[in-house]
Write a protein that holds these residues in place. Structure first.
Motif, short mmCIF file in Angstrom:
data_model
loop_
_atom_site.label_atom_id
_atom_site.label_comp_id
_atom_site.label_asym_id
_atom_site.label_seq_id
_atom_site.Cartn_x
_atom_site.Cartn_y
_atom_site.Cartn_z
N GLN A 226 0.79 -1.23 0.00
CA GLN A 226 0.00 0.00 0.00
C GLN A 226 0.82 1.28 0.00
OE1 GLN A 226 -3.37 -1.62 -0.77
NE2 GLN A 226 -3.47 0.51 -0.13
N ILE A 227 1.99 1.27 0.64
CA ILE A 227 2.77 2.52 0.68
C ILE A 227 3.28 2.90 -0.71
CG2 ILE A 227 4.88 3.60 1.57
CD1 ILE A 227 4.28 2.37 4.28
N PRO A 228 3.91 1.97 -1.48
CA PRO A 228 4.26 2.34 -2.87
C PRO A 228 3.03 2.70 -3.69
CG PRO A 228 5.40 0.34 -2.21
CD PRO A 228 4.40 0.62 -1.14
N TYR A 229 1.93 1.95 -3.49
CA TYR A 229 0.68 2.23 -4.20
C TYR A 229 0.20 3.65 -3.93
CZ TYR A 229 -4.44 2.23 -4.75
OH TYR A 229 -5.73 2.57 -5.05
N THR A 230 0.16 4.02 -2.65
CA THR A 230 -0.36 5.34 -2.28
C THR A 230 0.58 6.46 -2.70
OG1 THR A 230 -1.55 4.35 -0.42
CG2 THR A 230 -1.23 6.73 -0.35
N MET A 231 1.88 6.22 -2.60
CA MET A 231 2.84 7.23 -3.07
C MET A 231 2.63 7.51 -4.56
SD MET A 231 6.21 5.90 -1.00
CE MET A 231 7.37 7.12 -1.63
N MET A 232 2.46 6.44 -5.33
CA MET A 232 2.19 6.60 -6.76
C MET A 232 0.83 7.27 -6.98
SD MET A 232 3.31 6.13 -9.84
CE MET A 232 4.63 4.90 -9.74
N LYS A 233 -0.15 6.85 -6.19
CA LYS A 233 -1.52 7.35 -6.35
C LYS A 233 -1.59 8.87 -6.17
CE LYS A 233 -6.08 6.79 -4.16
NZ LYS A 233 -6.87 5.89 -3.29
N PHE A 234 -0.95 9.37 -5.15
CA PHE A 234 -1.04 10.80 -4.86
C PHE A 234 -0.06 11.63 -5.68
CE2 PHE A 234 -3.35 9.11 -1.29
CZ PHE A 234 -4.29 10.09 -0.99
N ALA A 235 1.19 11.19 -5.77
CA ALA A 235 2.18 11.98 -6.51
C ALA A 235 1.85 12.00 -8.00
CB ALA A 235 3.58 11.41 -6.28
N CYS A 236 1.50 10.83 -8.56
CA CYS A 236 1.16 10.78 -9.98
C CYS A 236 -0.11 11.59 -10.26
CB CYS A 236 0.97 9.33 -10.41
SG CYS A 236 0.67 9.10 -12.18
N PHE A 237 -1.10 11.50 -9.37
CA PHE A 237 -2.32 12.26 -9.56
C PHE A 237 -2.04 13.77 -9.54
CE2 PHE A 237 -5.77 14.69 -7.60
CZ PHE A 237 -6.79 14.45 -8.50
N VAL A 279 2.87 -1.14 -9.62
CA VAL A 279 3.93 -1.09 -8.61
C VAL A 279 3.58 -1.86 -7.35
CG1 VAL A 279 4.74 1.15 -9.44
CG2 VAL A 279 3.12 1.08 -7.54
N SER A 280 2.29 -2.07 -7.08
CA SER A 280 1.90 -2.71 -5.82
C SER A 280 1.45 -4.15 -5.97
CB SER A 280 0.77 -1.90 -5.17
OG SER A 280 -0.39 -1.89 -5.99
N VAL A 287 0.28 -10.75 0.14
CA VAL A 287 -0.73 -10.54 1.18
C VAL A 287 -1.86 -11.56 1.05
CG1 VAL A 287 -2.51 -8.95 2.02
CG2 VAL A 287 -0.22 -8.10 1.52
N SER A 288 -2.31 -11.79 -0.16
CA SER A 288 -3.43 -12.73 -0.37
C SER A 288 -3.08 -14.14 0.10
CB SER A 288 -3.83 -12.75 -1.86
OG SER A 288 -4.33 -11.50 -2.25
N VAL A 289 -1.88 -14.61 -0.27
CA VAL A 289 -1.46 -15.96 0.12
C VAL A 289 -1.18 -16.02 1.62
CG1 VAL A 289 0.29 -17.76 -0.21
CG2 VAL A 289 -0.52 -16.43 -2.17
N LEU A 290 -0.54 -14.99 2.16
CA LEU A 290 -0.17 -14.97 3.58
C LEU A 290 -1.38 -15.02 4.48
CD1 LEU A 290 2.37 -14.73 5.40
CD2 LEU A 290 1.97 -12.28 5.43
N ASN A 291 -2.42 -14.28 4.14
CA ASN A 291 -3.62 -14.26 4.98
C ASN A 291 -4.42 -15.55 4.86
OD1 ASN A 291 -3.49 -11.75 6.31
ND2 ASN A 291 -4.12 -10.68 4.45
N LEU A 314 -2.63 -9.76 -12.57
CA LEU A 314 -2.30 -8.34 -12.79
C LEU A 314 -3.34 -7.65 -13.67
CD1 LEU A 314 -0.41 -5.91 -12.53
CD2 LEU A 314 0.88 -6.80 -14.49
N PHE A 315 -3.79 -8.32 -14.74
CA PHE A 315 -4.75 -7.68 -15.65
C PHE A 315 -6.04 -7.31 -14.91
CE2 PHE A 315 -8.26 -8.07 -18.80
CZ PHE A 315 -7.94 -6.96 -19.57
N ALA A 316 -6.52 -8.25 -14.09
CA ALA A 316 -7.74 -7.98 -13.31
C ALA A 316 -7.52 -6.82 -12.36
CB ALA A 316 -8.16 -9.23 -12.53
N ARG A 317 -6.31 -6.76 -11.79
CA ARG A 317 -6.04 -5.71 -10.81
C ARG A 317 -5.89 -4.34 -11.49
NH1 ARG A 317 -2.09 -3.72 -6.97
NH2 ARG A 317 -3.24 -3.42 -5.02
#
Length: 361
Positions: A226-237, A279-280, A287-291, A314-317
Motif C-alpha cells: 500500500q505505501i508504494p501504491y499510495t505514493m504513486m496514487k497521490f504523486a502521480c495524480f 507497482v503494488s 498478502v493474499s497468500v499470507l492471509n 495483474l490484468f484484473a487488478r
C-alpha cells in the motif's frame, strides 16, 4: 543566487526543479540567462478565492475532518462495489490451478457459490477500506500542510513531488494499521471455502486460532503493497492534474466549471491508478497468500511464488485499481465541492522565488 538554487534542485532524485523551470518557459538552458519576464499574470489562487466562498479555512480542523469523511466515502464505497472482481483476483492468486483466468474465475465461482458467492467479504471490505480512506485522505492533507510549512513556500514548490511522496507515505503508514484486521478477515472469507461466510463468523474464529496475530500478521506486507501504491496514487495524480491543466485543458483551472474540473480529476485518477496497480501487485499477491495460510512468513511466500507467480491476476487488478482510483478521486473531489472546501489550484512558482531568479522586474 541562481546557481545555488540550481545546485540544490539537481540533488533531488524525484524532480529536477531547474528542468521544470525550463519546461515552464521561465528559464533558459543551463548557463544562459533567463529570458525576459512576460506580462504580469494574476495568481490563480487569488482568482479562485475571489470567485467563491469557502465553508472553512484551508488546514483547519473542520477541513481535515471533512477530507477524512470524503476518504471514507471514496474508499469504502468503491472497494465494496468491486468486491466480486476482488474476490476472483484473490482466488487466482492463492489457487491459480483452479482459477486460471478472470473469466474462468467468475465462471467457477458462479458454478460453486451462485451469484451470492460473488459478494463474499463485502462487510470487512466496507469497514476496513472506510477506515483506511479516513486515514489515507485525512492524514495526507495533514502531512502535506505540515511538510509544506517545514520546507517553506519556495522549497515546497521546488520539491513538490518529493512532498507528495512523503505526505502520502506517512498517511498510508497509519491507514494500513486501520485496514489490516478487516483485510485479514476478508481474505479468509474469500479464499478458504467453508471457513466462514460472514465477518461475524470469521473474526471470533481467527482470534481463537491465532489471537491478535491473526489480524495484524499481514500489516508488514500491507505496508509493502500500500505505501508504494499510495505514493504513486497521490504523486502521480497531483502531477498529472498539473500537466493536464498546463498542456491539455485550453483554459486555466480558475476559469473551468466545477463539472469540467471533476472530469480532469477523473482522467488524472485513472492514469494514476494504472501505475498504482503495477507497482503494488507483487506485494498484493503475497498478502493474499499470507492471509490464507497459517504459520507462513512473507519471505517464505515470496520465495515460493517466484517472479512469475507474484504477477498472477495483474490484468484484473489493473482494471480494478484503475477504475477504483479514478472513482475515488472523483468522489473525494466531489465531496470537497459539495462542502465548499478549499481546493487549491495546481502550484505556481512563488513571486519571491521568481525575484531571486531574476524572472520578474
Amino acid at each position: 543566487m541562481y546557481s545555488s538554487v540550481a545546485h540544490l534542485a539537481r540533488a533531488n532524485p524525484f524532480n529536477a526543479p531547474h528542468l521544470q523551470l525550463v519546461h515552464d518557459g521561465l528559464a533558459g538552458p543551463r548557463g544562459s540567462p533567463a529570458g525576459p519576464p512576460g506580462p504580469p499574470r494574476r495568481s490563480r489562487s487569488l482568482a479562485a478565492a475571489a470567485a467563491e466562498e469557502y465553508s472553512c479555512e484551508y488546514g483547519s480542523m473542520k477541513f481535515y475532518a471533512l477530507c477524512g469523511f470524503g476518504g471514507v466515502l471514496s474508499c469504502g464505497l468503491t472497494h465494496t462495489a468491486v468486491v466480486p472482481l476482488d474476490l476472483v483476483k484473490c482466488r487466482m492468486q492463492v489457487d491459480p490451478q483452479k482459477y486460471k483466468g478472470i473469466f474462468n474465475g467468475f465462471s467457477v465461482t458462479l458454478k460453486e457459490d451462485g451469484v451470492r458467492g460473488l459478494a463474499k467479504g463485502w462487510a470487512p471490505t466496507f469497514i476496513g477500506y472506510s477506515m483506511q480512506g479516513l486515514c489515507k485522505f485525512g492524514f495526507y492533507e495533514v502531512f502535506k500542510v505540515l511538510y509544506s510549512n517545514m520546507l517553506g513556500e519556495e522549497n515546497a514548490y521546488l520539491w513538490r513531488t518529493s512532498l507528495y511522496l512523503a505526505a502520502s507515505a506517512s498517511a498510508e503508514f497509519f491507514a494500513d494499521i486501520a485496514l489490516a484486521p478487516m483485510e485479514a478477515a476478508k481474505v479468509r472469507i474469500q479464499t478458504q471455502p467453508g471457513y466462514a461466510n460472514t465477518l461475524r463468523d470469521a473474526a471470533p474464529k481467527m482470534y481463537k486460532e491465532e489471537g491478535l496475530k491473526a489480524f495484524y500478521k499481514g500489516v508488514a506486507p500491507l505496508w509493502m503493497r500500500q505505501i508504494p501504491y499510495t505514493m504513486m496514487k497521490f504523486a502521480c495524480f497531483e502531477r498529472t492534474v498539473e500537466a493536464l491543466y498546463k498542456f491539455v485543458v485550453p483554459k486555466p483551472r480558475s476559469e473551468c466549471s466545477k463539472p469540467e474540473q471533476l472530469v480532469v480529476t477523473f482522467v488524472a485518477g485513472y492514469i494514476a491508478g494504472v501505475f498504482c496497480a503495477i507497482v503494488s501487485h507483487p506485494a498484493d499477491s503475497v498478502v493474499s497468500v499470507l492471509n490464507k495460510e497459517k504459520g507462513s512468513s512473507a519471505s517464505q511466500v515470496l520465495q515460493r511464488l517466484g517472479f512469475k507467480g507474484v504477477w498472477k491476476g495483474l490484468f484484473a487488478r489493473i482494471i480494478m485499481i484503475g477504475t477504483l482510483t479514478a472513482l475515488q478521486w472523483f468522489i473525494y473531489d466531489s465531496v470537497k465541492v459539495y462542502f465548499r472546501l478549499p481546493r487549491p489550484p495546481p502550484p505556481e512558482m512563488p513571486e519571491s522565488l521568481k525575484k531571486k531568479l531574476g524572472l520578474t522586474q
